[in-house]
Design an enzyme around this catalytic site. Structure first.
Site, short mmCIF file in Angstrom:
data_model
loop_
_atom_site.label_atom_id
_atom_site.label_comp_id
_atom_site.label_asym_id
_atom_site.label_seq_id
_atom_site.Cartn_x
_atom_site.Cartn_y
_atom_site.Cartn_z
CG ASP A 100 163.52 122.16 38.34
OD1 ASP A 100 162.83 120.89 39.04
OD2 ASP A 100 162.77 122.45 37.38
CG ASP A 103 154.65 122.46 43.56
OD1 ASP A 103 154.35 122.54 44.83
OD2 ASP A 103 154.69 123.03 42.80
CG ASP A 159 158.79 125.94 32.36
OD1 ASP A 159 158.04 126.23 31.38
OD2 ASP A 159 158.92 125.44 33.16
#
Length: 183
Positions: A100, A103, A159
Site C-alpha cells: 500500500d 515509507d 490505518d
C-alpha cells in the site's frame, strides 16, 4: 464520522482507479508470457491488491504475508515482524510484492532480502504510494502509483490503530486525532 478526521484528501477514489489500471497494464506488458506470484503484505494491501489484479491480464498466483514494522502509533519501530508466512515456495518464481505504501523502506528491504534468499528468480515491488521523505533506507520501488509528501496518511487500506482502512481514498489524518491519544 471518519471524514471529519481527515485534513486533506491526497489521492481520490478516481485517482486510485486510474493508478490501478495504469500499473496493471504496465505489469501485464512487463510480465508477458510469465506467471508472476503476487505477494500482498497484510493488512494494508488488501484494497489495492484487489483492484490492481483486475487490471493484470495474466495468469497469476496470489499469496499474503502478515508483516509489520508499525506496532501501533504513527511511526515505524524499525523492528520488522513476520506474523504470517507463506505456504507457497518462491524458488524460481517471478515475485511481485504488492504494498500500500513504501515509507521508511524497512519492511520492503527486509522482504526483498527474504525472497531472494528463498530462491526467487526476480523480485519487484509495486506500491500505490511512495513516500520518499520518510525513508530510513535508500530504496526506490519498481512500480509507483503516486508519490506523496511526508505526512501521516490513512484510508484505502492504510490505518491508524486499525481504523480508517475502509475509506475509499487516501487522506492526511488530522494531527489532533493521534496527538491526543498518544500523549
Amino acid at each position: 464520522m471518519m471524514t471529519h478526521d481527515i485534513e486533506e484528501i491526497l489521492v481520490s477514489k478516481e485517482d486510485i482507479e486510474a493508478i490501478c489500471k495504469s500499473l496493471g497494464d504496465q505489469i501485464t506488458s512487463d510480465y508477458k508470457n510469465k506467471k508472476p506470484l503476487l505477494i500482498g503484505l497484510l493488512k494494508g494491501c488488501i484494497p489495492f491488491m484487489s483492484d490492481l489484479v483486475k487490471h493484470i491480464d495474466l495468469y497469476v498466483d496470489m499469496e499474503y504475508l502478515s508483516v509489520s514494522s508499525y506496532h501501533g502509533g504513527i511511526a515505524s519501530t524499525g523492528d520488522v515482524k513476520i506474523k504470517k508466512d507463506s505456504d507457497i515456495s518462491f524458488k524460481d518464481r517471478d515475485v511481485i510484492i504488492v504494498e500500500d505504501i513504501v515509507d521508511t523502506a524497512n519492511t520492503i528491504t527486509t522482504m526483498l532480502e527474504l525472497f531472494k534468499n528463498r530462491g526467487a528468480l526476480s523480485v519487484k515491488v509495486v506500491t500505490l504510494l511512495d513516500k520518499p521523505g520518510g525513508r530510513l533506507k535508500p530504496y526506490t520501488p519498481d512500480y509507483i502509483g503516486t508519490t506523496i509528501p511526508n505526512k501521516f496518511v490513512v484510508g484505502y487500506g492504510l490505518d491508524y490503530n486499525e481504523l480508517y482502512r475502509n475509506l475509499p481514498y487516501v487522506g492526511i489524518l488530522k494531527k489532533s486525532v493521534y496527538t491526543n491519544k498518544e500523549s
